[in-house]
Every structure is written in C-alpha cells, then in structure tokens.
Design a protein around this motif. Structure first.
Motif, PDB file in Angstrom:
ATOM      1  N   PHE A 152       1.509  -0.372   2.291  1.00 38.49           N
ATOM      2  CA  PHE A 152       1.575  -1.189   1.081  1.00 38.49           C
ATOM      3  C   PHE A 152       2.536  -0.537   0.091  1.00 38.49           C
ATOM      4  CE2 PHE A 152      -2.548  -2.055   2.923  1.00 38.49           C
ATOM      5  CZ  PHE A 152      -2.714  -3.427   2.759  1.00 38.49           C
ATOM      6  N   PHE A 153       3.449  -1.340  -0.461  1.00 36.80           N
ATOM      7  CA  PHE A 153       4.332  -0.882  -1.537  1.00 36.80           C
ATOM      8  C   PHE A 153       3.989  -1.666  -2.795  1.00 36.80           C
ATOM      9  CE2 PHE A 153       6.880   0.317   2.171  1.00 36.80           C
ATOM     10  CZ  PHE A 153       7.177   1.628   1.838  1.00 36.80           C
ATOM     11  N   LEU A 154       3.820  -0.947  -3.914  1.00 32.56           N
ATOM     12  CA  LEU A 154       3.178  -1.558  -5.066  1.00 32.56           C
ATOM     13  C   LEU A 154       4.018  -1.503  -6.331  1.00 32.56           C
ATOM     14  CD1 LEU A 154      -0.282   0.093  -4.415  1.00 32.56           C
ATOM     15  CD2 LEU A 154       0.504  -2.136  -3.644  1.00 32.56           C
ATOM     16  N   ASP A 155       4.146  -2.663  -6.945  1.00 35.23           N
ATOM     17  CA  ASP A 155       4.690  -2.797  -8.291  1.00 35.23           C
ATOM     18  C   ASP A 155       3.936  -3.955  -8.931  1.00 35.23           C
ATOM     19  OD1 ASP A 155       6.113  -2.813 -10.621  1.00 35.23           O
ATOM     20  OD2 ASP A 155       7.955  -3.625  -9.751  1.00 35.23           O
ATOM     21  N   THR A 156       2.891  -3.654  -9.681  1.00 34.92           N
ATOM     22  CA  THR A 156       2.026  -4.690 -10.237  1.00 34.92           C
ATOM     23  C   THR A 156       1.565  -4.328 -11.639  1.00 34.92           C
ATOM     24  OG1 THR A 156      -0.170  -5.713 -10.061  1.00 34.92           O
ATOM     25  CG2 THR A 156       0.133  -3.629  -8.928  1.00 34.92           C
ATOM     26  N   GLN A 157       1.545  -5.319 -12.507  1.00 33.74           N
ATOM     27  CA  GLN A 157       1.075  -5.109 -13.871  1.00 33.74           C
ATOM     28  C   GLN A 157      -0.424  -5.361 -14.001  1.00 33.74           C
ATOM     29  OE1 GLN A 157       2.011  -8.494 -16.726  1.00 33.74           O
ATOM     30  NE2 GLN A 157       3.558  -8.885 -15.143  1.00 33.74           N
ATOM     31  N   GLY A 158      -1.101  -5.611 -12.887  1.00 36.78           N
ATOM     32  CA  GLY A 158      -2.544  -5.791 -12.929  1.00 36.78           C
ATOM     33  C   GLY A 158      -2.971  -7.164 -12.468  1.00 36.78           C
ATOM     34  N   GLN A 159      -4.253  -7.468 -12.641  1.00 38.97           N
ATOM     35  CA  GLN A 159      -4.755  -8.761 -12.206  1.00 38.97           C
ATOM     36  C   GLN A 159      -4.189  -9.880 -13.076  1.00 38.97           C
ATOM     37  OE1 GLN A 159      -6.471  -6.314 -13.660  1.00 38.97           O
ATOM     38  NE2 GLN A 159      -8.333  -7.064 -14.673  1.00 38.97           N
ATOM     39  N   ARG A 160      -4.119 -11.058 -12.494  1.00 40.90           N
ATOM     40  CA  ARG A 160      -3.551 -12.218 -13.185  1.00 40.90           C
ATOM     41  C   ARG A 160      -4.564 -12.760 -14.196  1.00 40.90           C
ATOM     42  NH1 ARG A 160       0.729 -15.521 -12.609  1.00 40.90           N
ATOM     43  NH2 ARG A 160       0.503 -17.730 -13.116  1.00 40.90           N
ATOM     44  N   HIS A 192      -6.388   0.772  12.327  1.00 38.43           N
ATOM     45  CA  HIS A 192      -5.083   0.677  11.665  1.00 38.43           C
ATOM     46  C   HIS A 192      -5.016   1.677  10.511  1.00 38.43           C
ATOM     47  CE1 HIS A 192      -3.844  -3.250  13.490  1.00 38.43           C
ATOM     48  NE2 HIS A 192      -5.157  -3.383  13.614  1.00 38.43           N
ATOM     49  N   PRO A 193      -4.124   2.661  10.555  1.00 37.51           N
ATOM     50  CA  PRO A 193      -3.931   3.528   9.387  1.00 37.51           C
ATOM     51  C   PRO A 193      -3.411   2.711   8.211  1.00 37.51           C
ATOM     52  CG  PRO A 193      -2.924   4.482  11.350  1.00 37.51           C
ATOM     53  CD  PRO A 193      -3.271   3.065  11.690  1.00 37.51           C
ATOM     54  N   LEU A 194      -3.943   2.966   7.024  1.00 37.94           N
ATOM     55  CA  LEU A 194      -3.530   2.265   5.807  1.00 37.94           C
ATOM     56  C   LEU A 194      -2.960   3.264   4.818  1.00 37.94           C
ATOM     57  CD1 LEU A 194      -6.678  -0.005   5.244  1.00 37.94           C
ATOM     58  CD2 LEU A 194      -4.616  -0.565   6.525  1.00 37.94           C
ATOM     59  N   LEU A 195      -1.752   3.010   4.350  1.00 42.74           N
ATOM     60  CA  LEU A 195      -1.083   3.917   3.423  1.00 42.74           C
ATOM     61  C   LEU A 195      -0.458   3.095   2.307  1.00 42.74           C
ATOM     62  CD1 LEU A 195       1.074   6.964   4.395  1.00 42.74           C
ATOM     63  CD2 LEU A 195       1.971   5.326   2.746  1.00 42.74           C
ATOM     64  N   SER A 196      -0.551   3.579   1.070  1.00 39.83           N
ATOM     65  CA  SER A 196       0.060   2.857  -0.049  1.00 39.83           C
ATOM     66  C   SER A 196       0.998   3.770  -0.820  1.00 39.83           C
ATOM     67  CB  SER A 196      -1.008   2.288  -0.989  1.00 39.83           C
ATOM     68  OG  SER A 196      -1.706   3.314  -1.668  1.00 39.83           O
ATOM     69  N   VAL A 197       2.059   3.152  -1.345  1.00 40.66           N
ATOM     70  CA  VAL A 197       3.063   3.878  -2.130  1.00 40.66           C
ATOM     71  C   VAL A 197       3.346   3.075  -3.395  1.00 40.66           C
ATOM     72  CG1 VAL A 197       5.387   4.844  -2.192  1.00 40.66           C
ATOM     73  CG2 VAL A 197       4.122   4.788  -0.024  1.00 40.66           C
ATOM     74  N   VAL A 198       3.149   3.685  -4.553  1.00 46.99           N
ATOM     75  CA  VAL A 198       3.522   3.053  -5.818  1.00 46.99           C
ATOM     76  C   VAL A 198       4.988   3.375  -6.093  1.00 46.99           C
ATOM     77  CG1 VAL A 198       3.046   2.872  -8.281  1.00 46.99           C
ATOM     78  CG2 VAL A 198       1.170   3.356  -6.684  1.00 46.99           C
ATOM     79  N   TYR A 199       5.800   2.336  -6.210  1.00 54.80           N
ATOM     80  CA  TYR A 199       7.221   2.569  -6.464  1.00 54.80           C
ATOM     81  C   TYR A 199       7.665   2.016  -7.812  1.00 54.80           C
ATOM     82  CZ  TYR A 199       8.333  -2.335  -5.369  1.00 54.80           C
ATOM     83  OH  TYR A 199       8.406  -3.719  -5.375  1.00 54.80           O
ATOM     84  N   GLY A 200       6.814   1.236  -8.458  1.00 58.16           N
ATOM     85  CA  GLY A 200       7.125   0.687  -9.768  1.00 58.16           C
ATOM     86  C   GLY A 200       5.998   0.989 -10.727  1.00 58.16           C
ATOM     87  N   GLU A 201       5.199  -0.033 -11.004  1.00 55.07           N
ATOM     88  CA  GLU A 201       4.070   0.104 -11.898  1.00 55.07           C
ATOM     89  C   GLU A 201       2.799  -0.267 -11.143  1.00 55.07           C
ATOM     90  OE1 GLU A 201       4.117  -0.871 -16.414  1.00 55.07           O
ATOM     91  OE2 GLU A 201       3.381  -2.679 -15.427  1.00 55.07           O
ATOM     92  N   ALA A 202       1.696   0.374 -11.471  1.00 62.26           N
ATOM     93  CA  ALA A 202       0.406   0.045 -10.852  1.00 62.26           C
ATOM     94  C   ALA A 202      -0.654   0.113 -11.941  1.00 62.26           C
ATOM     95  CB  ALA A 202       0.080   1.016  -9.725  1.00 62.26           C
ATOM     96  N   VAL A 203      -1.257  -1.034 -12.213  1.00 61.99           N
ATOM     97  CA  VAL A 203      -2.138  -1.128 -13.372  1.00 61.99           C
ATOM     98  C   VAL A 203      -3.470  -1.764 -12.993  1.00 61.99           C
ATOM     99  CG1 VAL A 203      -2.416  -2.057 -15.711  1.00 61.99           C
ATOM    100  CG2 VAL A 203      -0.151  -1.375 -14.906  1.00 61.99           C
ATOM    101  N   SER A 204      -4.538  -1.157 -13.403  1.00 63.45           N
ATOM    102  CA  SER A 204      -5.870  -1.752 -13.457  1.00 63.45           C
ATOM    103  C   SER A 204      -6.294  -2.416 -12.154  1.00 63.45           C
ATOM    104  CB  SER A 204      -5.906  -2.745 -14.626  1.00 63.45           C
ATOM    105  OG  SER A 204      -7.208  -3.165 -14.910  1.00 63.45           O
ATOM    106  N   GLY A 205      -6.906  -3.624 -12.254  1.00 63.55           N
ATOM    107  CA  GLY A 205      -7.448  -4.296 -11.086  1.00 63.55           C
ATOM    108  C   GLY A 205      -6.423  -4.619 -10.027  1.00 63.55           C
ATOM    109  N   GLY A 206      -5.170  -4.826 -10.423  1.00 62.25           N
ATOM    110  CA  GLY A 206      -4.134  -5.079  -9.437  1.00 62.25           C
ATOM    111  C   GLY A 206      -3.922  -3.901  -8.519  1.00 62.25           C
ATOM    112  N   TYR A 207      -4.081  -2.695  -9.045  1.00 62.90           N
ATOM    113  CA  TYR A 207      -3.926  -1.490  -8.239  1.00 62.90           C
ATOM    114  C   TYR A 207      -5.180  -1.191  -7.435  1.00 62.90           C
ATOM    115  CZ  TYR A 207      -2.694   3.334  -7.081  1.00 62.90           C
ATOM    116  OH  TYR A 207      -2.421   4.500  -6.429  1.00 62.90           O
ATOM    117  N   LEU A 208      -6.348  -1.449  -8.024  1.00 65.24           N
ATOM    118  CA  LEU A 208      -7.600  -1.216  -7.297  1.00 65.24           C
ATOM    119  C   LEU A 208      -7.603  -1.960  -5.966  1.00 65.24           C
ATOM    120  CD1 LEU A 208     -10.162  -1.540 -10.224  1.00 65.24           C
ATOM    121  CD2 LEU A 208      -9.556   0.544  -9.026  1.00 65.24           C
ATOM    122  N   THR A 209      -7.112  -3.184  -5.983  1.00 65.12           N
ATOM    123  CA  THR A 209      -7.161  -4.018  -4.784  1.00 65.12           C
ATOM    124  C   THR A 209      -6.024  -3.733  -3.824  1.00 65.12           C
ATOM    125  OG1 THR A 209      -8.098  -5.746  -6.184  1.00 65.12           O
ATOM    126  CG2 THR A 209      -7.384  -6.400  -4.008  1.00 65.12           C
TER     127      THR A 209
END
Length: 238
Positions: free
Chosen positions: A73-81, A110-127
């Motif tokens: 997973f690659f993440l750039d999220t400002q949080g839940q909508r 299945h191995p699961l790996l996440s990388v934050v490359y932008g922003e990761a905020v609140s509930g959007g990042y939790l999920t």
C-alpha cells in the motif's frame, strides 16, 4: 513526492496499472525477484465509501487470483471523507470492511506492507496503512492524527498544555519521526527505495507469521514507554 515520482523511484518502468484516477491507483510491479500487488492513494485523497470498496476489491482480487503475493500500500491521504453521503452510508462500516479484507489476505499468507509517501491523517491512515504487517515512510512524508489546535478544540485542553505535552511525548506530536519513536514505523527511507522495499518484503516473508514488534520498538526508542511493560504484566496473569 508525487505519485509519478513514487512509481518511478520504487519500480522504474515495471508498474502496470489496472486502475488509475486522481485519488487511487492499483496494479502490479516487480520488486527484486517477485511481483507484488500495488494499491495506492494519491492527491491527498479523502477515504470515503467508494475508495474503501475499490481498495477492498483489489485486495480480494489478489487473494482469489494470486495466492501468497505480497500487497504493498502506498499512502497519500488527508483522512476520512467528511461528507453527508459517506456518513449516512456508514463510512465506518466500509473502513471496517477494508480492514477485514486485509485480515483475510494476511491469514491466507499474503505479506502486507505500507509506505507513506505523502500525507497520512487520522481515520484514512488507520484503514489504509496501520493494518499492514509493517509500516514505513519516506523522508518527506507527514503523519498525524490531529493537529494540536484541532485537538485543543475537541478535548477542551488548552493549546499551551498540549504543546507542553507534545514536547515531552511523541504521542501528542505529528511527524514521521514521532511515529518512528513510538514504534509504529519500522524505518524512514530517504534513498535506495527499490532495494529497501525488496529487503522489507524479504524480512516479512522470513518472519512470517509476522511478529508485531511495535510496542517493543516504542519502548526501546523511548517514544512509548508503558505499552510493552503493561501488556507483558497482563499477559503474565492467567
């Protein structure tokens, strides 16, 4: 780092997209000697019901069609909508559905790996990030649950008091370095992204079933001092 820059530094030209829009991309790419499923958010995406369903579908497709393939997973999220439609539909349930799909994938090997490359905020990042077996970030990433002024408004704790607490504990502070200190991130990457991703995936495969070392890491790094001792004390009581 933009999405195009991300895909270039991590995969070169090997990424093959199944879907790509302004806020979500899925596909597959080569990492070392293996092919991985890639699921990502972009453009400071808001995680709403539609994005949850699209990401969950990509996870389940991998489980059905590619047994044991790693999911990155690659993440750039400002949080839940924060929209009326999403809340009325029960956004928390859609987020839980995505998390459950990830747990199904984990239990199927299945191995699961996440990388934050932008922003990761609140509930959007939790999920979309915290549910992975291992979490990483690039050097210029920003991670936070809530900024201190907003936290002061919600908790009614004076901002000055929160700023004082933030100076003493990473738990109150935004930033990838603080999440590293708390043990949530295994590492922050600033170069050799392809090699670092390959090594991280190899570590996950070698260590499966994955041991959750976040509490121990937080204790060793001084950012989360109580979680591991308390958990050990509770576990010692029958």
């Amino acid at each position: 780092m933009t999405r195009d820059e991300l895909l270039d530094v991590f995969f070169g030209g090997s990424f093959q997209a199944d879907h790509a829009d302004d806020h979500c991309f899925t596909g597959r790419a080569r990492v070392g000697d293996e092919t991985v499923t890639v699921i990502g958010t972009a453009g400071r995406a808001e995680v709403g019901v539609d994005l949850c369903l699209r990401m969950a579908a990509a996870v389940l497709e991998c489980v059905r069609e590619r047994p044991g393939e790693a999911i990155v997973f690659f993440l750039d999220t400002q949080g839940q909508r924060l929209r009326r439609r999403d809340e009325l539909l029960g956004l928390n349930g859609y987020m839980a559905h995505l998390a459950k799909c990830c747990e199904v994938a984990r239990r199927r090997g299945h191995p699961l790996l996440s990388v934050v490359y932008g922003e990761a905020v609140s509930g959007g990042y939790l999920t979309t990030g915290m549910m992975a077996d291992a979490c990483y970030a690039v050097r210029d990433a920003e991670i936070k649950v809530m900024n201190l002024p907003a936290m002061a408004r919600i908790t009614k704790v004076p901002l000055e008091r929160l700023e004082e607490l933030a100076g003493r504990s990473p738990v109150f502070s935004p930033g990838a370095d603080n999440y590293l200190a708390m043990g949530h991130l295994r590492a922050i990457w600033s170069d050799d992204y392809t090699a670092r991703l390959a090594a991280a995936l190899a570590d996950l495969r070698t260590g499966r079933p994955a041991d959750d070392t976040r509490m121990d890491d937080g204790l060793a790094r001084g950012g989360r001092r109580m979680a591991a001792p308390i958990a050990a004390e509770v576990a010692g009581h029958d």
